[in-house]
Write a protein that holds these residues in place. Structure first.
Motif, PDB file in Angstrom:
ATOM      1  N   SER A  20       0.831  -1.204   0.000  1.00  0.00           N
ATOM      2  CA  SER A  20       0.000   0.000   0.000  1.00  0.00           C
ATOM      3  C   SER A  20       0.868   1.257   0.000  1.00  0.00           C
ATOM      4  O   SER A  20       2.000   1.240   0.493  1.00  0.00           O
ATOM      5  CB  SER A  20      -0.905   0.037   1.239  1.00  0.00           C
ATOM      6  N   ASN A  37      -4.239   0.466  -2.157  1.00  0.00           N
ATOM      7  CA  ASN A  37      -4.029  -0.837  -1.532  1.00  0.00           C
ATOM      8  C   ASN A  37      -3.941  -1.929  -2.602  1.00  0.00           C
ATOM      9  O   ASN A  37      -4.340  -1.716  -3.745  1.00  0.00           O
ATOM     10  CB  ASN A  37      -5.172  -1.149  -0.568  1.00  0.00           C
ATOM     11  N   GLN A  42      -5.419   6.770  -1.353  1.00  0.00           N
ATOM     12  CA  GLN A  42      -4.979   5.565  -0.655  1.00  0.00           C
ATOM     13  C   GLN A  42      -4.984   4.416  -1.648  1.00  0.00           C
ATOM     14  O   GLN A  42      -6.031   4.120  -2.241  1.00  0.00           O
ATOM     15  CB  GLN A  42      -5.905   5.260   0.514  1.00  0.00           C
ATOM     16  N   ARG A  74      -9.743  -0.972  -4.812  1.00  0.00           N
ATOM     17  CA  ARG A  74      -8.372  -0.990  -4.279  1.00  0.00           C
ATOM     18  C   ARG A  74      -7.897   0.399  -3.865  1.00  0.00           C
ATOM     19  O   ARG A  74      -7.133   0.534  -2.907  1.00  0.00           O
ATOM     20  CB  ARG A  74      -7.400  -1.546  -5.338  1.00  0.00           C
TER      21      ARG A  74
END
Length: 121
Positions: free
Chosen positions: A16, A83, A81, A66
Motif C-alpha cells: 500500500s 491498496n 490511498q 483498491r
C-alpha cells in the motif's frame, strides 16, 4: 493554484501507499480534484476524482475497490490511498484541479508535477 504531490515510492506487489496532494490556495475548496497516472510509453490515464464537497467520487475500473480518494478542505489536501498494488499500477501519479468533477484530463486547469509509484513483482 499550485499542487504538490508526495508519498510516491517503491513498494512490493500487494502493498500500500498513500499519495497526498497539497494545494497552495483557499480557492482549492471550490475545485473538484482528480488523480491521473502515466506509465512510460502510455497515455495519461484517469484514476480517481472527487467533487469539491467530497460527496461524489469516481474511479477507473482498474482501481475500483483498491484505491480510495478523499479530501480535506481545511488542510487543502487530497489523498489517494492505494491498496493491493500491482506492477501494472507503476506510473507517475499526478493530481489535478477542475471546476467540476470529471474524468477528462483536458477539463482540468491545474496540475501537480507528479510523483513516481513503482510496484515490484
Amino acid at each position: 493554484v499550485q499542487l504538490v504531490e508526495s508519498g510516491g515510492g517503491l513498494v512490493q506487489a500487494g502493498g500500500s501507499l498513500r499519495l497526498s496532494c497539497a494545494a497552495s490556495e483557499r480557492t482549492f475548496s471550490s475545485y473538484a480534484m482528480g488523480w491521473f497516472r502515466q506509465a512510460p510509453g502510455k497515455e495519461r490515464e484517469f484514476v480517481a476524482a472527487i467533487s469539491w464537497s467530497g460527496g461524489r467520487t469516481y474511479y477507473a475500473d482498474s482501481v475500483k475497490g483498491r484505491f480510495t480518494i478523499s479530501g480535506d478542505n481545511a488542510q487543502k489536501k487530497v489523498y489517494l490511498q492505494m491498496n493491493s498494488l500491482k506492477p501494472e499500477d507503476t506510473a507517475v501519479y499526478s493530481c489535478a484541479g477542475a471546476p467540476w468533477v470529471t474524468t477528462l484530463p483536458n477539463e482540468y486547469d491545474y496540475w501537480g508535477q507528479g510523483t513516481q509509484v513503482t510496484v515490484s513483482s
